[in-house]
Scaffold this active site. Structure first.
Site, mmCIF file in Angstrom:
data_model
loop_
_atom_site.group_PDB
_atom_site.id
_atom_site.type_symbol
_atom_site.label_atom_id
_atom_site.label_comp_id
_atom_site.label_asym_id
_atom_site.label_seq_id
_atom_site.Cartn_x
_atom_site.Cartn_y
_atom_site.Cartn_z
ATOM 1 N N CYS A 34 60.640 -33.117 94.083
ATOM 2 C CA CYS A 34 59.759 -33.131 92.750
ATOM 3 C C CYS A 34 60.495 -33.321 91.581
ATOM 4 C CB CYS A 34 58.997 -31.836 92.652
ATOM 5 S SG CYS A 34 60.171 -30.545 92.434
ATOM 6 N N CYS A 103 59.252 -23.991 95.033
ATOM 7 C CA CYS A 103 59.314 -23.632 93.394
ATOM 8 C C CYS A 103 60.109 -22.301 93.370
ATOM 9 C CB CYS A 103 58.054 -23.774 92.919
ATOM 10 S SG CYS A 103 57.008 -24.945 93.179
HETATM 11 FE FE1 FES Z 1 58.866 -28.769 92.654
HETATM 12 FE FE2 FES Z 1 57.164 -26.770 91.681
HETATM 13 S S1 FES Z 1 56.573 -28.688 92.408
HETATM 14 S S2 FES Z 1 59.490 -26.866 91.597
#
Ligand code: FES
Length: 138
Positions: A34, A103
Protein backbone atom coordinates in the site's frame (compact mmCIF):
# COMPACT_ATOMS: atom_id res chain seq x y z
CA UNK A 1 -16.44 -0.83 5.23
CA UNK A 2 -17.46 -0.32 8.84
CA UNK A 3 -15.04 1.12 11.33
CA UNK A 4 -15.51 0.98 15.08
CA UNK A 5 -16.10 4.19 17.00
CA UNK A 6 -12.65 3.87 18.54
CA UNK A 7 -10.97 3.70 15.13
CA UNK A 8 -12.83 6.81 14.02
CA UNK A 9 -11.94 8.56 17.29
CA UNK A 10 -8.21 7.79 17.02
CA UNK A 11 -8.17 8.66 13.33
CA UNK A 12 -9.89 12.00 13.73
CA UNK A 13 -8.16 12.87 17.02
CA UNK A 14 -4.86 10.98 17.03
CA UNK A 15 -2.84 10.95 20.26
CA UNK A 16 0.92 11.49 20.49
CA UNK A 17 1.48 12.76 16.96
CA UNK A 18 4.87 14.31 16.28
CA UNK A 19 8.49 13.55 16.91
CA UNK A 20 10.84 13.41 19.88
CA UNK A 21 14.02 15.37 19.21
CA UNK A 22 16.14 13.50 21.74
CA UNK A 23 14.50 10.11 21.15
CA UNK A 24 16.22 7.02 22.57
CA UNK A 25 15.20 5.13 19.46
CA UNK A 26 13.39 5.65 16.17
CA UNK A 27 11.74 2.96 14.08
CA UNK A 28 10.36 3.32 10.59
CA UNK A 29 8.46 0.68 8.71
CA UNK A 30 6.52 0.64 5.50
CA UNK A 31 4.20 -1.68 3.71
CA UNK A 32 5.43 -2.19 0.14
CA UNK A 33 1.96 -3.05 -1.13
CA UNK A 34 0.00 0.00 0.00
CA UNK A 35 3.04 2.29 0.34
CA UNK A 36 2.06 3.51 3.82
CA UNK A 37 4.87 4.51 6.18
CA UNK A 38 4.93 4.71 9.97
CA UNK A 39 7.65 6.28 12.08
CA UNK A 40 7.77 5.79 15.85
CA UNK A 41 9.93 7.71 18.35
CA UNK A 42 10.48 6.35 21.86
CA UNK A 43 12.10 7.87 24.90
CA UNK A 44 13.35 5.23 27.30
CA UNK A 45 14.46 5.98 30.84
CA UNK A 46 15.32 3.27 33.38
CA UNK A 47 13.75 0.65 31.11
CA UNK A 48 10.44 2.55 30.98
CA UNK A 49 8.90 4.05 27.85
CA UNK A 50 8.49 7.56 29.23
CA UNK A 51 7.42 9.14 25.95
CA UNK A 52 6.36 7.99 22.51
CA UNK A 53 5.33 9.89 19.40
CA UNK A 54 4.55 8.92 15.85
CA UNK A 55 4.24 10.17 12.32
CA UNK A 56 2.22 8.07 9.94
CA UNK A 57 1.85 8.72 6.26
CA UNK A 58 -0.88 6.27 5.62
CA UNK A 59 -4.47 5.22 5.79
CA UNK A 60 -6.90 5.92 8.61
CA UNK A 61 -6.50 2.46 10.12
CA UNK A 62 -2.72 2.93 10.23
CA UNK A 63 -3.12 6.30 11.93
CA UNK A 64 -5.61 4.87 14.44
CA UNK A 65 -3.30 1.87 15.07
CA UNK A 66 -0.30 4.11 15.71
CA UNK A 67 -2.28 6.42 17.93
CA UNK A 68 -3.74 3.72 20.18
CA UNK A 69 -0.47 1.76 20.34
CA UNK A 70 1.38 4.81 21.66
CA UNK A 71 -1.17 4.99 24.48
CA UNK A 72 -0.76 1.26 25.12
CA UNK A 73 3.03 1.38 25.59
CA UNK A 74 3.51 4.74 27.30
CA UNK A 75 4.62 4.18 30.89
CA UNK A 76 5.27 0.49 30.24
CA UNK A 77 8.56 -1.38 30.44
CA UNK A 78 10.55 -2.09 27.29
CA UNK A 79 9.66 -5.79 27.61
CA UNK A 80 5.94 -5.00 27.85
CA UNK A 81 6.20 -2.80 24.75
CA UNK A 82 8.00 -5.58 22.88
CA UNK A 83 5.22 -7.99 23.83
CA UNK A 84 2.57 -5.81 22.16
CA UNK A 85 1.09 -7.69 19.24
CA UNK A 86 -0.91 -6.36 16.37
CA UNK A 87 -3.86 -8.44 17.61
CA UNK A 88 -3.74 -6.45 20.88
CA UNK A 89 -3.89 -3.24 18.84
CA UNK A 90 -6.83 -4.56 16.83
CA UNK A 91 -8.66 -5.60 20.01
CA UNK A 92 -8.06 -2.19 21.60
CA UNK A 93 -9.47 -0.54 18.49
CA UNK A 94 -12.60 -2.66 18.70
CA UNK A 95 -11.66 -4.54 15.55
CA UNK A 96 -10.48 -3.72 12.04
CA UNK A 97 -11.82 -4.94 8.71
CA UNK A 98 -9.77 -7.94 7.45
CA UNK A 99 -8.17 -5.97 4.59
CA UNK A 100 -6.95 -3.45 7.16
CA UNK A 101 -5.27 -5.87 9.57
CA UNK A 102 -1.87 -5.20 8.01
CA UNK A 103 -2.16 -1.57 9.13
CA UNK A 104 -2.00 -2.71 12.77
CA UNK A 105 1.07 -4.83 11.97
CA UNK A 106 2.91 -1.63 11.05
CA UNK A 107 2.38 -0.34 14.61
CA UNK A 108 3.80 -3.51 16.17
CA UNK A 109 6.79 -3.43 13.82
CA UNK A 110 7.47 0.29 14.23
CA UNK A 111 7.57 -0.05 18.03
CA UNK A 112 9.94 -3.01 17.81
CA UNK A 113 12.07 -1.13 15.30
CA UNK A 114 12.33 1.88 17.61
CA UNK A 115 13.36 -0.31 20.54
CA UNK A 116 15.90 -2.15 18.35
CA UNK A 117 17.34 1.26 17.42
CA UNK A 118 17.61 2.07 21.14
CA UNK A 119 19.51 -1.18 21.80
CA UNK A 120 21.85 -0.50 18.86
CA UNK A 121 22.64 2.97 20.17
CA UNK A 122 23.15 1.57 23.65
CA UNK A 123 25.72 -0.81 22.17
CA UNK A 124 25.42 -3.57 24.78
CA UNK A 125 23.86 -6.30 22.64
CA UNK A 126 24.96 -7.96 19.42
CA UNK A 127 22.84 -7.51 16.30
CA UNK A 128 21.64 -11.12 16.61
CA UNK A 129 20.62 -10.57 20.23
CA UNK A 130 18.76 -7.39 19.30
CA UNK A 131 16.90 -9.12 16.48
CA UNK A 132 15.89 -11.96 18.75
CA UNK A 133 14.80 -9.69 21.60
CA UNK A 134 12.83 -7.43 19.27
CA UNK A 135 11.35 -10.31 17.23
CA UNK A 136 12.78 -8.95 14.00
CA UNK A 137 12.56 -11.68 11.39
CA UNK A 138 14.12 -10.59 8.13
FE1 FES B 1 -1.61 -0.02 4.26
FE2 FES B 1 -3.37 0.86 5.95
S1 FES B 1 -3.71 0.41 3.86
S2 FES B 1 -1.26 0.64 6.28
Amino acid sequence: MDYSERVVDHYTNPRNVGKIDDASGVGQVGNPVCGDIMKMYVKIEDNIITDVKFKTFGCGAAIASSSISTEMIKGKTVEEALALKNSDVVDALGGLPPVKLHCSVLAEEAIRGAIADFYRKEGKLTEDEIREKCHIKE
